[in-house]
Motif scaffolding. Structure first.
Motif, short mmCIF file in Angstrom:
data_model
loop_
_atom_site.label_atom_id
_atom_site.label_comp_id
_atom_site.label_asym_id
_atom_site.label_seq_id
_atom_site.Cartn_x
_atom_site.Cartn_y
_atom_site.Cartn_z
N TRP A 123 0.74 -1.18 -0.04
CA TRP A 123 0.05 -0.15 0.07
C TRP A 123 0.80 1.08 -0.08
N ILE A 124 1.98 1.23 0.29
CA ILE A 124 2.97 2.33 0.40
C ILE A 124 3.50 2.62 -1.15
N ARG A 125 3.16 1.81 -2.07
CA ARG A 125 3.52 2.19 -3.35
C ARG A 125 2.19 2.31 -4.45
N SER A 126 1.12 2.81 -3.84
CA SER A 126 0.07 2.97 -4.64
C SER A 126 -0.20 4.34 -5.49
N GLU A 127 0.38 5.41 -5.13
CA GLU A 127 0.45 6.54 -5.73
C GLU A 127 0.38 6.48 -7.37
N LEU A 128 1.58 5.72 -7.82
CA LEU A 128 1.52 5.73 -9.23
C LEU A 128 0.28 5.46 -9.99
N TRP A 129 -0.24 4.12 -9.57
CA TRP A 129 -1.63 4.03 -10.24
C TRP A 129 -2.92 4.93 -10.08
N ALA A 130 -2.67 5.76 -8.85
CA ALA A 130 -3.69 6.95 -8.68
C ALA A 130 -3.42 7.99 -9.72
#
Length: 507
Positions: A123-130
């Motif tokens: 969950w710490i690497r979700s920003e790219l997809w957003a």
């Protein structure tokens, strides 16, 4: 509703700056089990500047994969980048790499023999997809799911889907409660992440202080992260969860920081960092959410100036030349924004740069409404067995599940479920699928239906549109620790076949 290219760029830049700010602020408090009163950076920022953080640099590998493969990027592609570019072997990172080197691909690699499947690495690497799907959480969560399944399962996956949905929706919605409800709509109502989030909300509404809320949350939804440092005190006598069960409570701490910060960027991230546990992850994720909501132009300069525009990495193997890593937030923002139109095909106006986004109830998980397609919610993904192997054909997709797991010994009989779904609705093609099993060499291997059989797929317009069969696989002689059974699936009178490798591990 549309999002202008200027507003989009500002919010993406705010996201990555917020990620860097939060990760730098929270890093000194990682893996401590006590509350801290924090007002500003505590490291020597005049000399060190921004701190390296795996929360951000893991996504730089994903950026390279997305740039090469575009919207076709999936868990199997990400798995290859994971093995090739990620250095650490701790916890879930190492377990998943070991699984994949054993030949076990995602999504099985994320859950098989993985005590850390419910931890914080996804969950710490979700920003790219957003950022690649602004205002379209229904798109962002699909990639978040693929991402998380590389090295997580269950709560580890739910946590990334939850944060990706919030971050995508934050491009068009700023209300905390609305965004949290959007995120919750994409995950199971009874999962640990949902429980932790609801506890945080209840604590705030009941008038508890943030420190009291922290104790209540970590008591009712314990984690193990803050117990990693033997020298760290536990003044509140908090319980310790089974090792690796960390995502639910730490996502809950993100919500505590967000709630008690009451709209103030600095106050919010200081509370998140002050809750410790996985302090860099909680603070970095909250920083990115608030960065999207506010955009760069509304982020306090006092938080940006000490760390500047630089990106530092700690987890990436940069010596192979396999990936090109952005050195600044500006470069990362530019590359993210340039890539976005490929992921939002049909929603992006190439003439104006505007993005057609969803709003209100459209942002929640809801059944698809395409003509003649069976309605399904995103949360239906969770109904799949963890030990599921997949293949996609232009006309159908097929899933092969082992509900009893992939472990076996010679002489065992394994249940195998085959589920096929007709994807040719617009062509109106009913089809017979020819199933052929390619069994390993050695005595004793057999399939209850025989090596060759068939399966009929109607269309959703004329019938069910999907078909399922259950059979028995007799496990024979295993000459290696891992044995691959292959299912060949071909539509009758069509040129293209797909192959589903099914891994059996001798234990």
């Amino acid at each position: 509703m549309t999002l202008s290219k200027e507003a989009y760029y500002d919010k993406v830049r705010g996201c990555w700056l917020g990620k860097n700010i939060g990760g730098t602020l929270g890093a000194p408090f990682e893996a401590y089990r006590q509350a801290f009163d924090i007002e500003f950076y505590t490291h020597n920022y005049e000399q060190e500047g921004v701190l390296a953080n795996d929360d951000l640099d893991l996504q730089l590998s994903w950026l390279n994969a997305a740039e090469r493969f575009g919207p076709a990027v999936n868990s199997k592609i990400l798995a290859e980048y994971w093995i090739s570019t990620i250095i650490p072997n701790w916890a879930e990172y190492g377990v998943s790499k070991s699984n994949m080197r054993m030949g076990v691909a995602p999504p099985v690699s994320g859950g098989f023999n993985n005590a850390f499947k419910d931890s914080n690495g996804a969950w710490i690497r979700s920003e790219l997809w957003a950022c690649l799907a602004p205002g379209h959480p229904e798109v962002a969560v699909k990639y978040a799911y693929e991402d998380a399944s590389v090295d997580h399962a269950d709560e580890g996956v739910y946590a990334e889907v939850f944060t990706a949905a919030i971050e995508s929706a934050a491009f068009v919605e700023s209300g905390l409660y609305e965004l949290v409800e959007i995120g919750l709509s994409y995950i199971p109502k009874d999962c640990g992440v949902a429980k932790a989030v609801k506890i945080a909300l209840e604590c705030y509404k009941s008038g508890l202080t943030w420190k009291e809320a922290r104790i209540k949350l970590l008591t009712e939804v314990p984690d193990s992260f803050g117990a990693q440092r033997p020298e760290s005190p536990n003044p509140d006598g908090l319980p310790v969860a089974p090792w690796g069960y960390d995502a639910p409570s730490n996502v809950g701490l993100v919500i505590i920081g967000w709630l008690y910060g009451e709209g103030d960027f600095g106050k919010s991230i200081c509370i998140a960092a002050g809750c410790a546990e996985d302090g860099d992850c909680t603070t970095a994720t909250l920083g990115s959410v608030l960065g999207i909501i506010n955009g760069e132009k509304n982020l306090p300069e006092k938080w940006i100036k000490p760390i500047g525009d630089e990106i530092k990495t700690v987890c990436l193997n940069l010596k192979t030349g396999f990936i090109s890593v952005p050195k600044t937030v500006t470069e990362l923002t530019d590359r993210t924004c340039a890539l976005m139109p490929a992921f939002l095909n049909g929603y992006y106006n190439f003439m104006t740069g505007d993005i057609t986004v969803k709003e209100g109830k459209e942002l929640f998980d809801s059944p698809t409404e395409e003509w003649m397609i069976k309605p399904y919610n995103f949360s239906d993904h969770y109904n799949d067995c963890l030990c599921t192997f997949t293949a996609d054909h232009p006309l159908f997709n097929v899933k092969v599940s082992l509900p009893e797991g992939i472990e076996a010994r010679p002489g065992d009989v394994k249940k195998v479920r085959i589920h096929a779904e007709n994807m040719s609705t617009y062509m109106g093609v009913q089809q017979w699928l020819q199933l052929r099993w390619l069994l390993p060499e050695g005595e004793g291997w057999s399939i209850s239906t025989g090596k060759c059989s068939s399966l009929f797929l109607n269309t959703y317009h004329c019938g069910t549109g999907h078909a399922e069969v259950e059979l028995d696989l007799a496990v024979g002689e295993m000459r290696e620790p891992r044995t691959t059974v292959v299912l060949e699936v071909a539509p009758h009178d069509r040129p293209t076949k797909v192959y589903v490798p099914i891994e059996i591990v001798c234990v």
